[in-house]
Design an enzyme around this catalytic site. Sequence first.
Site, PDB file in Angstrom:
ATOM      1  N   ASP A 149     -20.571 -13.684  12.697  1.00 23.52           N
ATOM      2  CA  ASP A 149     -21.152 -13.526  14.029  1.00 23.52           C
ATOM      3  C   ASP A 149     -20.493 -12.387  14.803  1.00 23.52           C
ATOM      4  O   ASP A 149     -19.268 -12.243  14.796  1.00 23.52           O
ATOM      5  CB  ASP A 149     -20.990 -14.815  14.831  1.00 23.52           C
ATOM      6  CG  ASP A 149     -21.695 -16.001  14.208  1.00 23.52           C
ATOM      7  OD1 ASP A 149     -21.791 -16.064  12.976  1.00 23.52           O
ATOM      8  OD2 ASP A 149     -22.145 -16.873  14.969  1.00 23.52           O
ATOM      9  N   HIS A 162     -22.214 -11.401  18.176  1.00 24.29           N
ATOM     10  CA  HIS A 162     -22.503 -11.825  19.556  1.00 24.29           C
ATOM     11  C   HIS A 162     -22.174 -10.756  20.599  1.00 24.29           C
ATOM     12  O   HIS A 162     -21.431 -10.996  21.558  1.00 24.29           O
ATOM     13  CB  HIS A 162     -21.732 -13.100  19.895  1.00 24.29           C
ATOM     14  CG  HIS A 162     -22.318 -14.336  19.285  1.00 24.29           C
ATOM     15  ND1 HIS A 162     -23.585 -14.789  19.599  1.00 24.29           N
ATOM     16  CD2 HIS A 162     -21.803 -15.221  18.399  1.00 24.29           C
ATOM     17  CE1 HIS A 162     -23.822 -15.897  18.917  1.00 24.29           C
ATOM     18  NE2 HIS A 162     -22.772 -16.175  18.175  1.00 24.29           N
ATOM     19  N   ASP A 190     -26.554 -13.573  14.156  1.00 21.72           N
ATOM     20  CA  ASP A 190     -26.001 -13.717  15.510  1.00 21.72           C
ATOM     21  C   ASP A 190     -25.399 -12.404  16.001  1.00 21.72           C
ATOM     22  O   ASP A 190     -24.192 -12.259  16.182  1.00 21.72           O
ATOM     23  CB  ASP A 190     -24.985 -14.862  15.592  1.00 21.72           C
ATOM     24  CG  ASP A 190     -25.648 -16.215  15.750  1.00 21.72           C
ATOM     25  OD1 ASP A 190     -26.879 -16.301  15.596  1.00 21.72           O
ATOM     26  OD2 ASP A 190     -24.938 -17.208  16.046  1.00 21.72           O
ATOM     27  N   ASN A 212     -29.039 -18.199  14.233  1.00 25.01           N
ATOM     28  CA  ASN A 212     -29.757 -19.084  15.160  1.00 25.01           C
ATOM     29  C   ASN A 212     -30.062 -18.383  16.486  1.00 25.01           C
ATOM     30  O   ASN A 212     -30.967 -18.796  17.211  1.00 25.01           O
ATOM     31  CB  ASN A 212     -28.984 -20.388  15.400  1.00 25.01           C
ATOM     32  CG  ASN A 212     -27.649 -20.186  16.091  1.00 25.01           C
ATOM     33  OD1 ASN A 212     -26.826 -19.378  15.635  1.00 25.01           O
ATOM     34  ND2 ASN A 212     -27.411 -20.909  17.164  1.00 25.01           N
ATOM     35  N   HIS A 213     -29.346 -17.298  16.786  1.00 21.73           N
ATOM     36  CA  HIS A 213     -29.647 -16.510  17.983  1.00 21.73           C
ATOM     37  C   HIS A 213     -30.728 -15.468  17.712  1.00 21.73           C
ATOM     38  O   HIS A 213     -31.081 -14.691  18.601  1.00 21.73           O
ATOM     39  CB  HIS A 213     -28.379 -15.860  18.534  1.00 21.73           C
ATOM     40  CG  HIS A 213     -27.489 -16.838  19.233  1.00 21.73           C
ATOM     41  ND1 HIS A 213     -27.422 -16.959  20.599  1.00 21.73           N
ATOM     42  CD2 HIS A 213     -26.662 -17.783  18.734  1.00 21.73           C
ATOM     43  CE1 HIS A 213     -26.564 -17.917  20.916  1.00 21.73           C
ATOM     44  NE2 HIS A 213     -26.095 -18.430  19.802  1.00 21.73           N
ATOM     45  N   HIS A 252     -26.698 -18.322   7.354  1.00 25.16           N
ATOM     46  CA  HIS A 252     -26.045 -18.233   8.654  1.00 25.16           C
ATOM     47  C   HIS A 252     -25.376 -19.556   9.012  1.00 25.16           C
ATOM     48  O   HIS A 252     -24.201 -19.594   9.375  1.00 25.16           O
ATOM     49  CB  HIS A 252     -27.035 -17.867   9.764  1.00 25.16           C
ATOM     50  CG  HIS A 252     -26.374 -17.895  11.117  1.00 25.16           C
ATOM     51  ND1 HIS A 252     -25.471 -16.933  11.504  1.00 25.16           N
ATOM     52  CD2 HIS A 252     -26.446 -18.800  12.140  1.00 25.16           C
ATOM     53  CE1 HIS A 252     -25.014 -17.225  12.723  1.00 25.16           C
ATOM     54  NE2 HIS A 252     -25.584 -18.349  13.121  1.00 25.16           N
TER      55      HIS A 252
END
Length: 308
Positions: A60, A62, A94, A126-127, A180
């Site tokens: 990730d 982010h 992500d 999931n993002h 993921h």
Amino acid sequence: MLNLKQIVKEAFEVSSEDFCSVVQEAREIICGENGKIGNFEVTGRLVKLLPTGEALIVGDLHGDLESLIEILTSSKFLDKLNQDANATMIFLGDYGDRGPLSAEVYYTLLKLKLHFPRQIILMRGNHEGPEDLMASPHDLPWQFQAKFGSSWEKAYREIFKLFNCLYNALIVEERYLMVHGGVPPQAKSLEDLAYAHERHPKESLLEDLLWSDPTNAISETCASPRGAGKLFGQKVTEAALQNFGVKVIIRGHEPCEGGYKINHDGKVLTLFSRKGPPYFNINGAYLTVELSKNLQKAQELMPCIRKF
């Protein structure tokens, strides 16, 4: 020759129109990936990567552009992509939300994909989920508004279209399954992974791939505190490894204080590749590994894990 500093400079200065052009160009490439491409083969949204060459695997991000730059520079992996056609860079999803520079991270990664289309693989987090499974809070619209002003909606729509093109899973035969989040307990075949997005929401395959987490507290599954996906135990992991003929699951999704963690007696490795708020992990981590090595447990990968 790729100039990372120039790409990062562009990422900060890019207009909405130019951002959209890069996203559209990258989306056409990624959505069009099918069959044999360089060192990998695509079926649906599943990548089958040959066990040859070196791979850089990133968890990730982010919106943490600083960590992305650190990974790319400290690993010197962009040079390896130039020198070795078998070298591969894999991102586990992500890319946006939480961190302040989500648009800049997307821009940088997509420019890299345009430069190395046969060597960079972008997975779905999931993002980057479907509209009915979006993470909350979903910061991206506000970040885009701050960056692009009145033209933010077009840029956001373009990046959202990209999400459906990103990969559900990646498999390196007899070695690794990369996702993921987690493994769907009901997944029995590679087709279940490849077409999970088409079978959503009727089946929970995609939800589990994007949202689930391993736990050592149970053997099978239970509800996840995230409100989506499941917590899955070692029995589920071992069944997946047997079904897909691999030894280790490599995934992202979970913050790890030291940048990585190992679950299920060495069968699951989690990588978290960003630092700073709101997670406050001490280290981020990424993995560089020779895919030809046939390892049995994640502990054997520890010398290949780079913390920063």
